[in-house]
Design a protein around this motif. Structure first.
Motif, PDB file in Angstrom:
ATOM      1  N   PHE A  26       0.837  -1.387  -0.434  1.00 54.39           N
ATOM      2  CA  PHE A  26      -0.251   0.198  -0.175  1.00 54.39           C
ATOM      3  C   PHE A  26       1.365   1.237   0.032  1.00 54.39           C
ATOM      4  N   ILE A  27       0.359   2.575  -0.078  1.00 51.71           N
ATOM      5  CA  ILE A  27       0.879   3.787  -0.606  1.00 51.71           C
ATOM      6  C   ILE A  27       0.032   4.428   0.566  1.00 51.71           C
ATOM      7  N   ILE A  28       0.509   5.087   1.358  1.00 47.13           N
ATOM      8  CA  ILE A  28      -0.656   6.441   1.691  1.00 47.13           C
ATOM      9  C   ILE A  28      -0.203   7.878   0.865  1.00 47.13           C
ATOM     10  N   VAL A  29      -1.273   8.246   0.554  1.00 48.61           N
ATOM     11  CA  VAL A  29      -0.191   9.811  -0.045  1.00 48.61           C
ATOM     12  C   VAL A  29      -1.546  10.610   0.890  1.00 48.61           C
ATOM     13  N   ASP A  30      -1.208  11.905   0.664  1.00 54.50           N
ATOM     14  CA  ASP A  30      -1.289  13.585   1.833  1.00 54.50           C
ATOM     15  C   ASP A  30      -0.448  14.371   1.485  1.00 54.50           C
ATOM     16  N   PRO A  31      -1.657  15.687   1.525  1.00 52.02           N
ATOM     17  CA  PRO A  31      -0.329  16.631   0.618  1.00 52.02           C
ATOM     18  C   PRO A  31       0.240  17.651   1.843  1.00 52.02           C
ATOM     19  N   ARG A  32       0.544  16.865   3.504  1.00 54.41           N
ATOM     20  CA  ARG A  32       0.829  17.583   4.124  1.00 54.41           C
ATOM     21  C   ARG A  32       2.070  17.763   4.731  1.00 54.41           C
ATOM     22  N   ASP A  33       2.814  18.682   5.553  1.00 50.60           N
ATOM     23  CA  ASP A  33       4.130  18.526   5.069  1.00 50.60           C
ATOM     24  C   ASP A  33       4.915  17.789   5.419  1.00 50.60           C
ATOM     25  N   ASP A  34       4.056  17.581   7.288  1.00 55.30           N
ATOM     26  CA  ASP A  34       5.220  16.246   7.877  1.00 55.30           C
ATOM     27  C   ASP A  34       5.034  15.142   7.172  1.00 55.30           C
ATOM     28  N   ILE A  35       4.084  14.753   6.344  1.00 59.06           N
ATOM     29  CA  ILE A  35       4.355  13.260   5.770  1.00 59.06           C
ATOM     30  C   ILE A  35       5.783  12.722   6.326  1.00 59.06           C
ATOM     31  N   GLU A  36       6.796  13.142   5.367  1.00 52.13           N
ATOM     32  CA  GLU A  36       7.517  11.913   5.949  1.00 52.13           C
ATOM     33  C   GLU A  36       7.718  12.090   7.702  1.00 52.13           C
ATOM     34  N   GLN A  37       8.380  12.665   8.717  1.00 50.20           N
ATOM     35  CA  GLN A  37       8.080  11.832   9.469  1.00 50.20           C
ATOM     36  C   GLN A  37       6.940  11.126  10.110  1.00 50.20           C
ATOM     37  N   ILE A  38       5.976  11.497   9.864  1.00 47.22           N
ATOM     38  CA  ILE A  38       4.359  10.745  10.262  1.00 47.22           C
ATOM     39  C   ILE A  38       4.758   9.062   9.043  1.00 47.22           C
ATOM     40  N   ALA A  39       5.284   9.063   8.106  1.00 50.80           N
ATOM     41  CA  ALA A  39       5.643   7.819   7.554  1.00 50.80           C
ATOM     42  C   ALA A  39       6.652   7.151   8.482  1.00 50.80           C
ATOM     43  N   HIS A  40       7.384   7.514   9.014  1.00 52.53           N
ATOM     44  CA  HIS A  40       8.431   7.421  10.069  1.00 52.53           C
ATOM     45  C   HIS A  40       8.127   6.996  11.212  1.00 52.53           C
ATOM     46  N   LYS A  41       6.746   7.741  11.850  1.00 52.81           N
ATOM     47  CA  LYS A  41       6.333   6.862  13.102  1.00 52.81           C
ATOM     48  C   LYS A  41       5.614   5.730  13.245  1.00 52.81           C
ATOM     49  N   TYR A  42       5.089   5.698  12.107  1.00 55.44           N
ATOM     50  CA  TYR A  42       3.968   5.089  11.690  1.00 55.44           C
ATOM     51  C   TYR A  42       4.653   3.643  10.664  1.00 55.44           C
ATOM     52  N   ASN A  43       5.230   3.813  10.493  1.00 55.74           N
ATOM     53  CA  ASN A  43       6.342   2.647   9.620  1.00 55.74           C
ATOM     54  C   ASN A  43       5.076   2.686   8.420  1.00 55.74           C
ATOM     55  N   TYR A  44       4.940   3.586   7.864  1.00 54.71           N
ATOM     56  CA  TYR A  44       4.760   3.373   5.902  1.00 54.71           C
ATOM     57  C   TYR A  44       5.256   2.953   4.928  1.00 54.71           C
TER      58      TYR A  44
END
Length: 385
Positions: free
Chosen positions: A161-179
């Motif tokens: 799966f791929i998560i798509v979101d326009p927010r600026d901190d999506i990279e930090q979110i991806a690392h936090k939740y292991n996307y």
């Protein structure tokens, strides 16, 4: 003559690199425009220095070029040969301008790296190449508490799966939740579809709390689907808060719409009324690497299984797969059908078994040719009778 490429292909050593549908090369190359002035000045000072030594002290071309290089870089190698007084004044001037150009170049590099855009583009480019290798994946639009839980379930069941979101901190979110895969982009744009390699995806999931976002995503995905001319439509799953919203989203093209409040109420009700059955579902359907799975198999129009009885396929004997329900073409659901029930055109079989058995059952019942083993098994049944 032996071809090395054929040998690699036969051994499975050849790796085909799939390019992403959206290229960031132009954006990355545009970052290098900041280095144009330092490079031009570097070339200019090398030309001036070489010509100066050739004119002032009658150096050869190679000696003049070498003297300019060691002077410009201030490595301290000394003089190639004796330099005149005017030549030394020229050398001092060359050193000063060389130091200024060197300082300008270092400043430019620091500015480019400090802005972070070059590194961000490079990271995104690597992500696009990873995504380009995915097949039959799901594109999940919008990050929220629903996507966090869904991502955990997908990871447990090895669903890409791929998560798509326009927010600026999506990279930090991806690392936090292991996307494993993520894209920073507006959800309903063509750029998002290209970056997520939607042409090879199985479906999309909209988890927005705003129904207008889901409506836009559904319309955009269905339009993109027509442009691609896909034979298999995308599976579109959305969430909604009310029954009215569920009906609207289904009319617009959503295949499945989930209402979290209603879903929670059903699960709690099942726990209260049939706690043992809920424990069975938790153990076998929702658990990671479960030995038992449940899935629907659509019967294609050219399948040999059409107008045949369920027992003719010998799914239980051959693959340990059982048919526990049939959804007919008109929408009627037949629960626990008998072995003598005939399979009709356009129906769907609800089967239970392990994942490997269900996968083989899909191929078997949708084959255009009747499998050879069926006649031999029918003979055995008659013999035992």
């Amino acid at each position: 003559m032996i071809n090395i490429r054929d040998i690699k292909k036969a051994l499975g050593w050849e790796y085909k690199v799939t390019k992403p549908e959206f290229s960031l090369d132009k954006e990355i190359y545009s970052q290098f425009k900041h280095f144009r002035l330092p490079l031009i000045l570097l070339q200019l000072i090398m030309i001036i220095g070489t010509m100066g030594y050739m004119i002032i002290d009658d150096f050869t071309l190679l000696d003049a070029l070498f003297q300019t290089g060691i002077t410009f870089t201030t490595v301290g190698f000394g003089e190639v040969k004796e330099i005149s007084q005017p030549g030394r004044l020229f050398t001092i001037t060359l050193i000063i301008f060389g130091f200024l150009i060197f300082t300008l170049s270092i400043t430019t590099v620091i500015q480019v790296l400090a802005r972070g855009k070059f590194l961000d583009l490079y990271k995104e480019r690597n992500m696009l190449y990873k995504i380009a290798r995915l097949r039959n994946h799901f594109v999940i639009f919008n990050h929220n508490e629903y996507s966090i839980q869904l991502a955990e379930q997908f990871k447990r069941n090895h669903i890409p799966f791929i998560i798509v979101d326009p927010r600026d901190d999506i990279e930090q979110i991806a690392h936090k939740y292991n996307y494993p895969y993520f894209i920073k982009e507006e959800t309903y744009t063509e750029k998002a579809f290209l970056k997520t390699h939607l042409s090879s995806a199985k479906g999309v999931i909209s988890l927005s709390k705003n129904i207008s976002d889901s409506i836009t995503i559904i319309a955009s995905v269905r339009l993109y689907e027509k442009e691609l001319g896909r034979k298999n439509p995308y599976l579109i799953i959305c969430n909604a808060e009310s029954q009215k919203d569920i009906e609207r989203l289904k009319k617009l093209g959503a295949n499945k719409v989930v209402a979290p409040p209603e879903l929670m109420a059903k699960r709690v009700s099942a726990m209260a009324i049939r706690p043992d059955m809920e424990n069975v579902l938790e153990e076998f359907l929702y658990k990671k690497d479960t030995p038992i799975d449940m899935e629907e198999i659509y019967i294609k129009d050219d399948s040999w299984f059409i107008d045949q009885e369920i027992k003719d396929a010998h799914l239980r004997d051959k693959l340990k797969v059982s048919i526990i329900g049939i959804t007919e073409a008109n929408g009627n659901f037949l629960q626990t059908p008998k072995s003598s029930t005939k399979v009709r055109k356009g129906c769907k079989l609800l089967v239970v078994g392990n994942q490997a058995g269900i996968a083989r059952a899909k191929l078997l019942v949708n084959d255009t040719i009747r499998p050879d083993y069926i006649d031999s098994m029918n003979k055995k049944d008659k013999f035992y009778v």
